[in-house]
Design an enzyme around this catalytic site. Structure first.
Site, PDB file in Angstrom:
ATOM      1  N   ASP A 366      38.093  50.325  37.932  1.00 52.88           N
ATOM      2  CA  ASP A 366      39.028  49.289  37.464  1.00 52.88           C
ATOM      3  C   ASP A 366      40.316  49.512  37.133  1.00 52.88           C
ATOM      4  OD1 ASP A 366      39.225  46.902  36.066  1.00 52.88           O
ATOM      5  OD2 ASP A 366      38.383  47.470  34.455  1.00 52.88           O
ATOM      6  N   GLU A 369      45.439  48.596  39.706  1.00 49.41           N
ATOM      7  CA  GLU A 369      46.674  47.587  40.474  1.00 49.41           C
ATOM      8  C   GLU A 369      47.770  48.598  40.581  1.00 49.41           C
ATOM      9  OE1 GLU A 369      44.655  46.498  37.984  1.00 49.41           O
ATOM     10  OE2 GLU A 369      43.276  45.251  39.267  1.00 49.41           O
ATOM     11  N   ASP A 439      38.837  39.200  36.014  1.00 52.35           N
ATOM     12  CA  ASP A 439      38.795  38.662  34.760  1.00 52.35           C
ATOM     13  C   ASP A 439      38.993  36.989  34.821  1.00 52.35           C
ATOM     14  OD1 ASP A 439      38.320  41.047  34.193  1.00 52.35           O
ATOM     15  OD2 ASP A 439      40.037  41.358  32.944  1.00 52.35           O
TER      16      ASP A 439
HETATM   17  C1  GLC Z   1      38.853  44.912  32.812  1.00 51.42           C
HETATM   18  C2  GLC Z   1      37.695  44.620  33.511  1.00 51.42           C
HETATM   19  C3  GLC Z   1      36.598  44.157  32.986  1.00 51.42           C
HETATM   20  C4  GLC Z   1      36.027  45.189  32.137  1.00 51.42           C
HETATM   21  C5  GLC Z   1      37.077  45.588  31.104  1.00 51.42           C
HETATM   22  C6  GLC Z   1      36.660  46.725  30.252  1.00 51.42           C
HETATM   23  O1  GLC Z   1      39.171  43.772  32.026  1.00 51.42           O
HETATM   24  O2  GLC Z   1      38.256  43.685  34.715  1.00 51.42           O
HETATM   25  O3  GLC Z   1      35.617  43.832  33.972  1.00 51.42           O
HETATM   26  O4  GLC Z   1      34.823  44.766  31.303  1.00 51.42           O
HETATM   27  O5  GLC Z   1      38.324  45.990  31.648  1.00 51.42           O
HETATM   28  O6  GLC Z   1      36.676  47.829  30.743  1.00 51.42           O
END
Ligand code: GLC
Length: 728
Positions: A366, A369, A439
């Protein structure tokens, strides 16, 4: 006048200062360029064609197309003697590739956009972005950059892929009606052009260039549960127990950032989770596997070994010679140069050791980007590695890919297929990792958009994908959750996920009815896993997406060209859900042929629309007539080899056939040929089958045949034929 300068492969056209090359490649596509873009930061694979390219009267015959140039070095593509496409190459505020289409044309693609299938009239930017606003079609960029466009003009399709990792601005007719312009300041004019007869051939050729999606585990088609907020061991045990007590199928549970110590990757919070290994073993006993999140930014902490390793080995990205300090979940953080060979080894080893030690079987990547809460990273951040200068501008769109490449090989150490997924993605990423759509919110328009979004990602190569079911941000409600499950039920990746401090949305969080409907559709999904897994295999061996828009299967059918609220799963199943609040009836378009409701068997004639009642708890899953759908037995709670002892063949229509791929669903042994391929067929006499490949010891013991309300069971190993009259 045509000025072909060099008549070979590539063919080079030159007229004064205008020059363009067309290189002919194996597999039905060409590369058109002024200068080739650098592609050493990614892996693409193509071969020059050895076939003789003949230029006759200034034109080149190419499949059912003909290519030539005008004086301005535009590429003219003709089909049946008529201009189909004129691609102009110009230099206004950057390097531009442009072409016109007409008002009836459809223009699909560009990967991750929260938009309808046809993107005509909108403008986008290909720049991986963690967009915190509520996504809609006006958002120019989301997390992924898949620079693939699929154009439909008078039922002729063609694809364009722009390979540079630098950003592109893509105007699909906003500035000028019916004109597409793709501009990059930094990337030269260079694109791959796919001229094939069908979207299927075009997408497969493109997928073979960027790399077909990797082969996932069978279990990964099962149900995934997640939440940012499972904050203690007790809560995790409660979720898993409730799933099992309520007999709701579950295969994976995800651990979001709360398991980490101060949001440091590869660490655990000993207060919240005193013994992760015990917890994950307990889960494994219940056949639920654990997946942990891993963020791109590393905590700037001189006591943290990961930070220190990066610092000592020149792995930290810099600006003006100084470490670039960003802000992510751990506070001050650095972004490693994941592409550095030392980073590839170090992070791979770290993840492998951490996952082993704590019993995790999957890795969720995660914030890659990459995103900093301080705002966009400056363009001049330096990501250079030894022997290669790399600016942030060039690295940005592949940063996530470089991160996950550290991990894509570690699963091989245990001869298991990766459970590896990522939020950021470039066109070449799906061969290493699958994706989820980031998200979204618990909003009806996000549910509605999930269909064209997932279908567009699929067309653009990120074929194993899915969105946060129920919506990530904001509070959901029971009707929305039920409709979400119904709509996404046959998406490749199926995961319920939500953010902190929002209403719970596990299947049992509302009332009995919600739980029952949720479970009912999960049961159908689990039943259909052999069919879905066959699609997975075709995806990874041939670049055929598992879920597709209707026009992919029916490219000549006008009515199929812009259907945003239905999708095809493989060749034989179509899903048409309700995606609007309060609606209890919807219009469903059935392409040609006969169709059968998977649940009730009700028959529909194709080539027309029906208004079909779908009260809460009913979604449209339809099977094409004259086909066989391979299924598992009813009521599976999870996927393990021991459970898979029965193959059910559901017969539709008067005759039909199907191919079924089978392997151990888990290891890499399929690469050594350990798999089976069956060819099943039936007609009015009965069902027969044969092996096309037989190198795997199948767990199937019983073969069940079902048609209408009748069925028969036989021993799978011994019999190779069942008469239809034996069905009772
Ligand atoms: C980002 C991710 C989400 C996750 C959050 C906390 O927003 O896209 O899926 O729950 O981070 O890690």
């Amino acid at each position: 006048m045509t000025m072909i300068k060099e008549n070979g492969n590539p063919i080079i056209f030159e007229n004064g200062d205008k020059k363009i090359a067309v290189e002919f490649l194996v597999g039905g596509f060409v590369r058109v360029y002024e200068k080739k873009a650098k592609t050493d930061l990614i892996e693409i694979s193509y071969r020059k064609s050895n076939a003789k390219i003949e230029v006759k009267e200034g034109a080149i015959a190419y499949g059912s197309f003909e290519l030539s140039f005008d004086d301005e070095a535009s590429l003219i593509v003709k089909k049946s003697g008529k201009d189909y496409l004129v691609v102009k190459h110009t230099h206004e505020e950057g390097n531009n590739v442009s072409f016109s289409f007409n008002s009836e044309s459809h223009i699909y693609g560009l990967g991750d956009k929260m938009a309808q299938l046809d993107k005509k009239g909108y403008a986008y930017r290909q720049w991986n972005t963690d967009c915190t606003a509520r996504h809609d079609e006006l958002e120019p960029a989301l997390y992924k950059s898949l620079n693939f466009i699929l154009l439909e003009k008078e039922s002729t399709y063609c694809g364009l892929f722009f390979p540079s990792t630098y950003p592109y601005d893509v105007d699909l007719g906003l500035k000028e009606e019916n004109k597409a312009t793709i501009t990059s300041k930094d990337a030269p004019i260079d694109y791959f052009l796919f001229l094939e007869d069908t979207p299927k051939e075009i997408v497969s050729a493109y997928s073979s260039l960027v790399g077909h999606p990797y082969m996932v585990r069978l279990k990964m088609l099962g149900n995934n549960q997640s939440r940012w907020g499972y904050e203690s061991e007790a809560l995790v045990r409660e979720v898993v127990s409730k799933y099992r007590e309520n007999q709701i199928p579950l295969d994976y549970l995800h651990f979001d950032i709360f398991y980490m110590d101060g949001y440091r990757d590869f660490t655990s919070d000993k207060t919240r989770f005193p013994n992760l290994k015990n917890l994950t073993s307990w889960m494994k006993d219940k056949n639920v596997e654990a997946v942990c999140i891993n963020d791109a930014g590393i905590k700037l902490d001189p006591e943290f070994d990961v930070y220190n390793y990066c610092k000592d080995n020149g792995l930290i990205s810099t600006q003006n010679g100084k470490e670039l300090v960003a802000t992510v979940w751990p506070g001050d953080s650095i972004f490693p140069k994941y592409y550095h060979p030392k980073a590839q080894t170090f992070f791979g080893d770290k993840a492998y050791a951490f996952m082993k030690e704590n019993g995790f079987s999957g890795l969720w990547n995660d914030m890659n980007e990459p995103v900093s809460f301080k705002g966009e990273l400056p363009e001049d951040v330096d990501f250079s590695i030894p022997g290669r200068k790399v600016s942030h501008l060039e690295e940005h769109n592949v940063y996530g890919e470089h991160m996950i490449r550290c991990f894509s090989k570690i699963f091989e150490r245990d001869n298991i297929r990766p459970y590896l997924f990522s939020r950021a993605c470039f066109a070449t990423t799906p061969k290493y990792a699958f994706v989820w759509n980031g998200d979204n919110y618990s909003l009806w328009h996000h549910l509605r958009s999930s269909i064209p979004q997932v279908l567009t990602l699929s067309l653009c190569g990120a074929m194993f994908n899915g969105d946060d079911i129920g919506g990530f941000g904001g509070h959901g409600n029971r009707e929305l959750l039920i409709r979400w499950v119904e709509a996404n039920i046959l998406f490749p990746f199926f995961r319920n996920h939500s953010t902190l401090n929002t209403k719970a949305q596990e299947p049992y969080a509302y009332d009995e009815e919600t739980k029952e409907i949720y479970t009912h559709y999960l049961n159908i999904r689990y039943e259909l896993l052999p069919y879905l897994y066959n699609c997975v295999e075709e995806m990874s061996s041939k670049g055929i997406p598992m879920v597709r828009p209707l026009f992919y299967n029916y490219p000549l059918d006008e009515k199929s060209k812009c259907v945003n609220d239905q999708y095809m799963v493989g060749d034989d199943i179509m899903v048409a859900p309700i995606v609007d609040q309060g609606a209890t009836v919807r219009s469903v378009y059935f392409p040609k042929g006969n169709w059968y409701d998977y649940e009730t068997g009700e028959k529909y004639k194709g080539g027309r629309y029906y208004a079909i009642p779908m009260p809460l708890g009913k979604t449209g899953i339809y099977v094409r007539g004259n086909t066989i759908i391979p299924c598992f037995k009813k009521g599976l709670q999870y996927i393990e080899k021991e459970e898979i002892d029965t193959l059910v063949l559901r017969l539709y229509g008067n005759k039909g056939k199907c191919r079924l791929y089978e392997d151990d669903g888990k290891t890499l042994d399929y690469k050594k040929g350990k798999f089976n391929v069956y060819a099943f067929s039936f007609d009015k006499k009965g069902v027969t089958y044969k092996y096309i490949e037989k190198e795997y010891e199948s767990p199937f013991r019983t073969l069940k045949i079902k048609k209408g309300g009748k069925e028969a069971s036989i021993n799978f190993k011994e019999n190779k034929a069942v008469a239809l009259e034996d069905l009772k």
